[in-house]
Design a protein around this motif. Sequence first.
Motif, PDB file in Angstrom:
ATOM      1  N   MET A   1       0.636  -1.355   0.419  1.00 44.11           N
ATOM      2  CA  MET A   1      -0.060   0.093   0.037  1.00 44.11           C
ATOM      3  C   MET A   1       0.799   1.184  -0.191  1.00 44.11           C
ATOM      4  SD  MET A   1      -3.132   1.478   2.829  1.00 44.11           S
ATOM      5  CE  MET A   1      -1.954   1.695   4.073  1.00 44.11           C
ATOM      6  N   VAL A  64      -2.628   0.535  -4.374  1.00 50.35           N
ATOM      7  CA  VAL A  64      -2.968  -1.326  -3.841  1.00 50.35           C
ATOM      8  C   VAL A  64      -3.425  -2.189  -5.352  1.00 50.35           C
ATOM      9  CG1 VAL A  64      -3.750  -0.928  -1.596  1.00 50.35           C
ATOM     10  CG2 VAL A  64      -5.474  -0.295  -3.657  1.00 50.35           C
ATOM     11  N   ALA A  69      -8.101  -4.025  -1.194  1.00 53.07           N
ATOM     12  CA  ALA A  69      -6.974  -3.609  -0.046  1.00 53.07           C
ATOM     13  C   ALA A  69      -7.861  -1.916   0.009  1.00 53.07           C
ATOM     14  CB  ALA A  69      -5.838  -3.499  -0.954  1.00 53.07           C
ATOM     15  N   GLU A 122       1.111  -2.155  -7.906  1.00 52.49           N
ATOM     16  CA  GLU A 122      -0.173  -0.853  -7.228  1.00 52.49           C
ATOM     17  C   GLU A 122      -1.363  -0.454  -8.473  1.00 52.49           C
ATOM     18  OE1 GLU A 122       2.310   2.183  -7.173  1.00 52.49           O
ATOM     19  OE2 GLU A 122       3.223   1.327  -4.843  1.00 52.49           O
TER      20      GLU A 122
END
Length: 182
Positions: A1, A64, A69, A122
Amino acid sequence: MTVLVVTPPAPLVNLQTVKDHLKLETGDEDSLLESYLAAASGWIDNPLGWLGRAICTQTLELRVNTFGAADALPHGPVASIASVKYVTPAGIEETLPQEAYRLDGPALVATGSWPALRGDAEGVRVRYVVGSAEAPAPIQQAALLLIGQWFANRASVVVGTIVNQMPFGVEALLQPYRKWSC
């Protein structure tokens, strides 16, 4: 994250308030004071700063690997979601239509089912707005005290004094707003 600051907040106080606090009448020190104000604001009002949260209105981006998430957007309170982007299984970046999600408190919630992802680290990027229009008075006062300390002591160590990491008054004013991570 990963959380990035996309649009930083405005300074915690304005330059005239700083000058009034320091009892300065001329503009001779304005550029120095503006740099102190920017430094104090960035150090205090920044999700990665001393408070560990956003105070004034700013835009953040959470990066994320899955939609799950992003079920609790950090550093709120969250005012709105600006965009949700993701990488499809074909490797194409798409923007999720606004009707496909909603904000439920700090959570990003699907109105249907989330689209398939390629699985990039990501590959989901949620851009959102946090904070409020004005900092609480204790935080503004802490910024003024910090700027005053830097203005009076323009070196990191003043010979003949006790070295402190931050003036006690600043810490006392900020402590109730600090977010402690577990």
